[in-house]
Design an enzyme around this catalytic site. Structure first.
Site, PDB file in Angstrom:
ATOM      1  N   CYS A 177      70.539 -27.027  75.779  1.00  0.00           N
ATOM      2  CA  CYS A 177      69.480 -26.928  74.772  1.00  0.00           C
ATOM      3  C   CYS A 177      69.785 -25.754  73.845  1.00  0.00           C
ATOM      4  CB  CYS A 177      68.152 -26.711  75.492  1.00  0.00           C
ATOM      5  SG  CYS A 177      66.711 -26.839  74.466  1.00  0.00           S
ATOM      6  N   HIS A 178      69.636 -25.976  72.546  1.00  0.00           N
ATOM      7  CA  HIS A 178      69.886 -24.906  71.580  1.00  0.00           C
ATOM      8  C   HIS A 178      68.843 -23.803  71.723  1.00  0.00           C
ATOM      9  CE1 HIS A 178      72.115 -28.197  69.668  1.00  0.00           C
ATOM     10  NE2 HIS A 178      72.850 -27.244  69.142  1.00  0.00           N
ATOM     11  N   ASP A 215      50.688 -22.076  91.327  1.00  0.00           N
ATOM     12  CA  ASP A 215      50.909 -20.763  91.935  1.00  0.00           C
ATOM     13  C   ASP A 215      49.596 -20.011  92.147  1.00  0.00           C
ATOM     14  OD1 ASP A 215      52.512 -18.512  92.864  1.00  0.00           O
ATOM     15  OD2 ASP A 215      51.990 -17.563  90.953  1.00  0.00           O
ATOM     16  N   MET A 218      61.821 -30.154  73.781  1.00  0.00           N
ATOM     17  CA  MET A 218      62.102 -29.517  75.074  1.00  0.00           C
ATOM     18  C   MET A 218      61.221 -28.289  75.266  1.00  0.00           C
ATOM     19  SD  MET A 218      64.055 -31.561  76.556  1.00  0.00           S
ATOM     20  CE  MET A 218      64.165 -30.566  78.026  1.00  0.00           C
TER      21      MET A 218
END
Length: 159
Positions: free
Chosen positions: A79-80, A130, A115
């Site tokens: 990914c860039h 969490d 993304m």
């Protein structure tokens, strides 16, 4: 035209996509993650959030999601690394008592932002897990999906 994987070179080896010839456009993407919580956790839902000793679950998840989206280029190997113009995360409980996370990211650049939106929604979901796991581990991150994207080679909208 035959579609092919974009991150493989002619020899089938992993390769970063060359975006040097692409046009700069305004790009947006929205991704969604859904978290299913058991009743022991849902019973703690007050005034639109869960408040724990660690703080507000939803507000912490928003910050974590934005931080995750900003680090997408470091997490996804091909990914860039890109900057974002904006990243907005909303979290709410739907009518089925599922936590719905929407992450919308935008940029004006040569490559997309989907993304970053997917990572942002995912990290927010993981943060909710969490922060709530002390009450129960019966938490399911049910789905993460792209809802829409605009500004690239082809737009997409899930119907």
């Amino acid at each position: 035209m035959e579609e092919k994987f974009s991150h493989l070179d002619a020899a089938g080896k992993p390769s970063m996509v060359d975006v040097s010839a692409k046009q700069v456009t305004h790009r947006t993407a929205t991704a969604q993650s859904v978290v299913v919580l058991p009743n022991v956790i849902l019973d703690q839902f007050v005034n639109g959030d869960f408040n724990t000793k660690k703080g507000s679950v939803f507000q912490t998840a928003v910050i974590a999601g934005i931080m995750g989206a900003k680090k997408t280029g470091e997490l996804i190997p091909l990914c860039h690394p890109i900057g974002m113009d904006n990243c907005d995360i909303s979290i709410k409980l739907n009518d089925d008592n599922e936590v719905v996370i929407l992450c919308t990211a935008s940029i004006t650049a040569k490559t997309g932002i989907e993304m970053e939106a997917l990572v942002g929604a995912s990290v927010a979901a993981l943060t909710i897990y969490d922060m709530c796991k002390a009450l129960s581990h019966d938490i399911v991150i049910k789905e993460t999906k792209l809802i829409s994207k605009t500004g690239g080679k082809r737009d997409f909208a899930r119907t």
